[in-house]
Design a protein around this motif. Sequence first.
Motif, PDB file in Angstrom:
ATOM      1  N   GLY A  30      17.341  -8.421 -51.728  1.00  0.00           N
ATOM      2  CA  GLY A  30      17.088  -7.338 -52.621  1.00  0.00           C
ATOM      3  C   GLY A  30      18.094  -6.290 -52.355  1.00  0.00           C
ATOM      4  O   GLY A  30      18.248  -5.526 -53.572  1.00  0.00           O
ATOM      5  N   ASP A  31      18.629  -6.269 -51.327  1.00  0.00           N
ATOM      6  CA  ASP A  31      19.738  -4.902 -51.160  1.00  0.00           C
ATOM      7  C   ASP A  31      21.022  -5.470 -51.888  1.00  0.00           C
ATOM      8  O   ASP A  31      21.486  -4.692 -52.427  1.00  0.00           O
ATOM      9  CB  ASP A  31      19.827  -4.785 -49.507  1.00  0.00           C
ATOM     10  N   ALA A  32      21.371  -6.528 -51.623  1.00  0.00           N
ATOM     11  CA  ALA A  32      22.604  -7.367 -52.256  1.00  0.00           C
ATOM     12  C   ALA A  32      22.641  -7.153 -53.814  1.00  0.00           C
ATOM     13  O   ALA A  32      23.534  -6.585 -54.174  1.00  0.00           O
ATOM     14  CB  ALA A  32      22.536  -8.646 -51.593  1.00  0.00           C
ATOM     15  N   LEU A  87      29.437  -5.531 -51.627  1.00  0.00           N
ATOM     16  CA  LEU A  87      28.591  -4.770 -51.144  1.00  0.00           C
ATOM     17  C   LEU A  87      27.725  -5.345 -50.198  1.00  0.00           C
ATOM     18  O   LEU A  87      27.251  -6.423 -50.434  1.00  0.00           O
ATOM     19  CB  LEU A  87      27.821  -4.320 -52.506  1.00  0.00           C
ATOM     20  N   ASP A  88      27.193  -4.535 -49.265  1.00  0.00           N
ATOM     21  CA  ASP A  88      26.243  -5.354 -48.220  1.00  0.00           C
ATOM     22  C   ASP A  88      26.817  -6.492 -47.371  1.00  0.00           C
ATOM     23  O   ASP A  88      25.848  -7.332 -47.105  1.00  0.00           O
ATOM     24  CB  ASP A  88      25.109  -5.442 -48.872  1.00  0.00           C
ATOM     25  N   CYS A  89      28.122  -6.492 -47.154  1.00  0.00           N
ATOM     26  CA  CYS A  89      28.830  -7.773 -46.597  1.00  0.00           C
ATOM     27  C   CYS A  89      29.504  -7.136 -45.336  1.00  0.00           C
ATOM     28  O   CYS A  89      30.341  -6.383 -45.400  1.00  0.00           O
ATOM     29  CB  CYS A  89      29.877  -8.164 -47.332  1.00  0.00           C
ATOM     30  N   ASP A 112      29.055  -0.468 -47.376  1.00  0.00           N
ATOM     31  CA  ASP A 112      28.024  -1.534 -46.573  1.00  0.00           C
ATOM     32  C   ASP A 112      27.417  -0.611 -45.336  1.00  0.00           C
ATOM     33  O   ASP A 112      27.819   0.210 -45.093  1.00  0.00           O
ATOM     34  CB  ASP A 112      28.958  -2.621 -45.805  1.00  0.00           C
ATOM     35  N   HIS A 113      26.202  -1.235 -44.510  1.00  0.00           N
ATOM     36  CA  HIS A 113      25.633  -0.540 -43.725  1.00  0.00           C
ATOM     37  C   HIS A 113      25.408  -1.489 -42.523  1.00  0.00           C
ATOM     38  O   HIS A 113      24.506  -1.139 -41.708  1.00  0.00           O
ATOM     39  CB  HIS A 113      24.332   0.124 -44.160  1.00  0.00           C
ATOM     40  N   HIS A 114      26.108  -2.321 -42.550  1.00  0.00           N
ATOM     41  CA  HIS A 114      26.316  -3.379 -41.215  1.00  0.00           C
ATOM     42  C   HIS A 114      27.043  -2.606 -40.118  1.00  0.00           C
ATOM     43  O   HIS A 114      28.199  -2.404 -40.225  1.00  0.00           O
ATOM     44  CB  HIS A 114      26.481  -4.709 -41.467  1.00  0.00           C
ATOM     45  N   ALA A 132      19.843   0.952 -46.104  1.00  0.00           N
ATOM     46  CA  ALA A 132      20.416  -0.016 -47.119  1.00  0.00           C
ATOM     47  C   ALA A 132      21.571   0.083 -47.703  1.00  0.00           C
ATOM     48  O   ALA A 132      21.762   1.539 -47.688  1.00  0.00           O
ATOM     49  CB  ALA A 132      19.286  -0.283 -48.385  1.00  0.00           C
ATOM     50  N   THR A 133      22.390  -0.786 -48.152  1.00  0.00           N
ATOM     51  CA  THR A 133      23.440  -0.380 -48.774  1.00  0.00           C
ATOM     52  C   THR A 133      23.268   0.159 -50.160  1.00  0.00           C
ATOM     53  O   THR A 133      23.945   1.008 -50.931  1.00  0.00           O
ATOM     54  CB  THR A 133      24.406  -1.698 -49.186  1.00  0.00           C
ATOM     55  N   ALA A 134      22.043  -0.135 -50.789  1.00  0.00           N
ATOM     56  CA  ALA A 134      21.630   0.706 -51.841  1.00  0.00           C
ATOM     57  C   ALA A 134      21.383   2.226 -51.848  1.00  0.00           C
ATOM     58  O   ALA A 134      21.848   2.790 -52.799  1.00  0.00           O
ATOM     59  CB  ALA A 134      20.192   0.200 -52.535  1.00  0.00           C
ATOM     60  N   THR A 162      13.148  -3.657 -50.130  1.00  0.00           N
ATOM     61  CA  THR A 162      13.280  -4.862 -49.510  1.00  0.00           C
ATOM     62  C   THR A 162      13.911  -4.572 -48.082  1.00  0.00           C
ATOM     63  O   THR A 162      13.657  -5.358 -46.791  1.00  0.00           O
ATOM     64  CB  THR A 162      13.763  -5.613 -50.253  1.00  0.00           C
ATOM     65  N   ASP A 163      15.001  -3.963 -47.839  1.00  0.00           N
ATOM     66  CA  ASP A 163      15.730  -3.749 -46.551  1.00  0.00           C
ATOM     67  C   ASP A 163      15.089  -3.025 -45.462  1.00  0.00           C
ATOM     68  O   ASP A 163      15.131  -3.057 -44.217  1.00  0.00           O
ATOM     69  CB  ASP A 163      17.301  -3.058 -46.757  1.00  0.00           C
ATOM     70  N   THR A 164      14.110  -2.133 -45.878  1.00  0.00           N
ATOM     71  CA  THR A 164      13.388  -1.632 -44.834  1.00  0.00           C
ATOM     72  C   THR A 164      11.798  -2.312 -44.804  1.00  0.00           C
ATOM     73  O   THR A 164      10.999  -1.940 -44.055  1.00  0.00           O
ATOM     74  CB  THR A 164      12.895  -0.161 -45.290  1.00  0.00           C
TER      75      THR A 164
HETATM   76 MN   LIG Z   1      21.394  -4.434 -46.592  1.00  0.00          MN
END
Ligand SMILES: [Mn+2]
Length: 333
Positions: A30-32, A87-89, A112-114, A132-134, A162-164
Amino acid sequence: MTPRNSLPGVRRALLEGERFLITSHRNPDGDAVGSCLALAAGLAELGKSCVIASGDGVPMNLAWLPLAEQVQPAANADHGCDTVVLLDCGAIDRTGLSPEALHAGRALVNIDHHPGNPLFGTANWVDPGACATAELVYQVLQSLPTPIGYAAATAIYTGILTDTGCFRFSNTSARAFQSAAEMLAKGVDPSWVAQMVFDQQPIGRLRLLSLVLETLELSPRDKAAAALVTREMFRRTHTGVEDVEGFVNHARSLCGVEVGLLLREEAPGRYRVALRSKGRVDVSAIARLYGGGGHHNAAGATLEGAPETLRHELFAHVEEALDRELLGQRKAG
Ligand SMILES: [Mn+2]
């Protein structure tokens, strides 16, 4: 010189680009998907041309998102773009794009947030404090002279939701609620989004879940639980990889269990493991032992071997990590 990790640097790259290729990681969640759609909506408002590409399409429970129909297979990735946005990678090799497609753009924007993202872009905005990246895409869009309309707001909200884990995981911050509330103010209906994301399961997915739950095993001291998905189970239930999303949380949800594990057979003798922690064990450290990665509470890696052996090894890593944590507590106390 622009610092390697800066919102203004990303803002400038997005304003300078004209033709964008926007993509995320394989097996997008969902975040991606939400992050890609929200950014594309915002850039389109600025008159930019955008191609959104996904190596694995859009999962069924996200296909209703506004603009999701514009997502193209990775093979159609536009080689004429001037800017590629990832995004989100957490790592550049997690995209479904070929190296040629990735380098087709002169600029590579990395949002990104990783934790541990190596800032592989020519412009990077990486904040592991974001849920989340969002949430970061929201911040980026706020910095641009573009309105955030209903489509972008719905996509951002979906990424945060979704990410939380529906505002349950440890990344659920005040800022997560704040950003979500701001999306509601833009017209997002949270009950409808939750229904669309979570309450449209095909029956095959629940049949698959019942097969997977039968394989659930506890570690010697009941601190970890692992389940297995085989390719045979997919065949029997007419399901695919995207149907497994969230199954690992059943393993984690057990009373007393600190880490839930899900091993998914990719090929004979090769398994993708998803690790989910309640917080005491840093599962990204375990994933890194196998060349994988992720967050403190959610990580993944690809392993080779027999599933019983792998499960045994992973259980040992979890219990060792808990012993170390207890020892640390005793020392500190
Ligand atoms: Mn994410």
